[in-house]
Design a protein around this motif. Structure first.
Motif, PDB file in Angstrom:
ATOM      1  N   LEU A  67      -9.940 -10.973 -11.848  1.00  0.00           N
ATOM      2  CA  LEU A  67      -9.328 -10.637 -10.564  1.00  0.00           C
ATOM      3  C   LEU A  67      -9.245  -9.123 -10.420  1.00  0.00           C
ATOM      4  O   LEU A  67      -8.611  -8.449 -11.219  1.00  0.00           O
ATOM      5  CB  LEU A  67      -7.934 -11.256 -10.462  1.00  0.00           C
ATOM      6  CG  LEU A  67      -7.899 -12.783 -10.458  1.00  0.00           C
ATOM      7  CD1 LEU A  67      -6.466 -13.273 -10.486  1.00  0.00           C
ATOM      8  CD2 LEU A  67      -8.648 -13.338  -9.259  1.00  0.00           C
ATOM      9  N   CYS A  68      -9.894  -8.619  -9.386  1.00  0.00           N
ATOM     10  CA  CYS A  68      -9.994  -7.173  -9.146  1.00  0.00           C
ATOM     11  C   CYS A  68      -9.420  -6.838  -7.778  1.00  0.00           C
ATOM     12  O   CYS A  68      -9.014  -7.714  -7.023  1.00  0.00           O
ATOM     13  CB  CYS A  68     -11.459  -6.741  -9.200  1.00  0.00           C
ATOM     14  SG  CYS A  68     -12.230  -7.011 -10.798  1.00  0.00           S
ATOM     15  N   ALA A  69      -9.434  -5.552  -7.462  1.00  0.00           N
ATOM     16  CA  ALA A  69      -8.981  -5.087  -6.150  1.00  0.00           C
ATOM     17  C   ALA A  69     -10.034  -4.152  -5.568  1.00  0.00           C
ATOM     18  O   ALA A  69     -10.755  -3.480  -6.302  1.00  0.00           O
ATOM     19  CB  ALA A  69      -7.651  -4.367  -6.267  1.00  0.00           C
ATOM     20  N   LEU A  70     -10.122  -4.145  -4.253  1.00  0.00           N
ATOM     21  CA  LEU A  70     -11.024  -3.277  -3.497  1.00  0.00           C
ATOM     22  C   LEU A  70     -10.293  -2.736  -2.283  1.00  0.00           C
ATOM     23  O   LEU A  70      -9.427  -3.414  -1.725  1.00  0.00           O
ATOM     24  CB  LEU A  70     -12.237  -4.060  -2.986  1.00  0.00           C
ATOM     25  CG  LEU A  70     -13.396  -4.324  -3.913  1.00  0.00           C
ATOM     26  CD1 LEU A  70     -14.331  -5.355  -3.293  1.00  0.00           C
ATOM     27  CD2 LEU A  70     -14.145  -3.050  -4.185  1.00  0.00           C
ATOM     28  N   GLU A  71     -10.667  -1.529  -1.866  1.00  0.00           N
ATOM     29  CA  GLU A  71     -10.180  -0.980  -0.602  1.00  0.00           C
ATOM     30  C   GLU A  71     -11.147  -1.428   0.494  1.00  0.00           C
ATOM     31  O   GLU A  71     -12.350  -1.172   0.405  1.00  0.00           O
ATOM     32  CB  GLU A  71     -10.146   0.543  -0.656  1.00  0.00           C
ATOM     33  CG  GLU A  71      -9.119   1.105  -1.598  1.00  0.00           C
ATOM     34  CD  GLU A  71      -7.697   1.053  -1.054  1.00  0.00           C
ATOM     35  OE1 GLU A  71      -7.526   0.999   0.183  1.00  0.00           O
ATOM     36  OE2 GLU A  71      -6.773   1.056  -1.873  1.00  0.00           O
ATOM     37  N   LEU A  75      -7.953  -3.345   6.220  1.00  0.00           N
ATOM     38  CA  LEU A  75      -7.052  -4.146   5.398  1.00  0.00           C
ATOM     39  C   LEU A  75      -6.375  -3.345   4.291  1.00  0.00           C
ATOM     40  O   LEU A  75      -5.348  -3.761   3.770  1.00  0.00           O
ATOM     41  CB  LEU A  75      -7.807  -5.321   4.762  1.00  0.00           C
ATOM     42  CG  LEU A  75      -8.408  -6.350   5.716  1.00  0.00           C
ATOM     43  CD1 LEU A  75      -9.160  -7.405   4.943  1.00  0.00           C
ATOM     44  CD2 LEU A  75      -7.329  -6.976   6.580  1.00  0.00           C
ATOM     45  N   GLY A  76      -6.965  -2.220   3.926  1.00  0.00           N
ATOM     46  CA  GLY A  76      -6.435  -1.449   2.802  1.00  0.00           C
ATOM     47  C   GLY A  76      -6.822  -2.088   1.480  1.00  0.00           C
ATOM     48  O   GLY A  76      -7.850  -2.748   1.367  1.00  0.00           O
ATOM     49  N   ARG A  77      -5.971  -1.927   0.495  1.00  0.00           N
ATOM     50  CA  ARG A  77      -6.268  -2.484  -0.829  1.00  0.00           C
ATOM     51  C   ARG A  77      -6.037  -3.995  -0.818  1.00  0.00           C
ATOM     52  O   ARG A  77      -4.949  -4.465  -0.471  1.00  0.00           O
ATOM     53  CB  ARG A  77      -5.396  -1.820  -1.885  1.00  0.00           C
ATOM     54  CG  ARG A  77      -5.695  -2.311  -3.287  1.00  0.00           C
ATOM     55  CD  ARG A  77      -4.849  -1.578  -4.291  1.00  0.00           C
ATOM     56  NE  ARG A  77      -4.897  -2.228  -5.578  1.00  0.00           N
ATOM     57  CZ  ARG A  77      -5.184  -1.602  -6.706  1.00  0.00           C
ATOM     58  NH1 ARG A  77      -5.420  -0.309  -6.708  1.00  0.00           N
ATOM     59  NH2 ARG A  77      -5.208  -2.258  -7.843  1.00  0.00           N
ATOM     60  N   VAL A  78      -7.063  -4.723  -1.214  1.00  0.00           N
ATOM     61  CA  VAL A  78      -6.980  -6.173  -1.299  1.00  0.00           C
ATOM     62  C   VAL A  78      -7.051  -6.546  -2.778  1.00  0.00           C
ATOM     63  O   VAL A  78      -8.029  -6.244  -3.460  1.00  0.00           O
ATOM     64  CB  VAL A  78      -8.118  -6.856  -0.506  1.00  0.00           C
ATOM     65  CG1 VAL A  78      -8.029  -8.365  -0.632  1.00  0.00           C
ATOM     66  CG2 VAL A  78      -8.078  -6.427   0.960  1.00  0.00           C
TER      67      VAL A  78
END
Length: 103
Positions: A67-71, A75-78
């Motif tokens: 599980l990672c995060a992306l900008e 939406l900003g950081r998801v």
């Protein structure tokens, strides 16, 4: 939050460099390579068109999946985006290649 992500959010990022925030907190520079909508995978009552995103790293990494995060634009950081590694298949084996599926 993941339910609000649509292929349009990635459209503006195609061909660009971004940052993938890994589960251990590290930041990995990635290139957003490809975006593909999957109309045959759409469920009857779902509003979102299923799609997939292909990413490639800019440097070697040992990251496999998680599980990672992306900008993302608008939406900003998801957070909690499941990213999985795929084989290089003729590409530079020193780098890493990843796949994200949104159903």
């Amino acid at each position: 939050m993941l339910q609000t992500v649509k292929s349009q959010h990635f459209q503006a990022l195609l061909g660009r460099i971004g940052t993938l925030y890994l589960p251990d907190g590290c930041a990995l520079q990635i290139h957003i390579d490809e975006l593909a909508e999957k109309p045959l995978a759409k469920m009857r009552y779902s509003e979102r068109m299923p799609f997939s995103v292909e990413l490639s790293s800019l440097q070697p990494t040992g990251f496999i999946d998680g599980l990672c995060a992306l900008e993302l634009p608008e939406l900003g950081r998801v957070d909690d985006i499941f990213v999985s590694r795929v084989p290089p298949m003729g590409r530079d084996p020193k780098l890493a290649y990843f796949h994200i599926t949104f159903n």
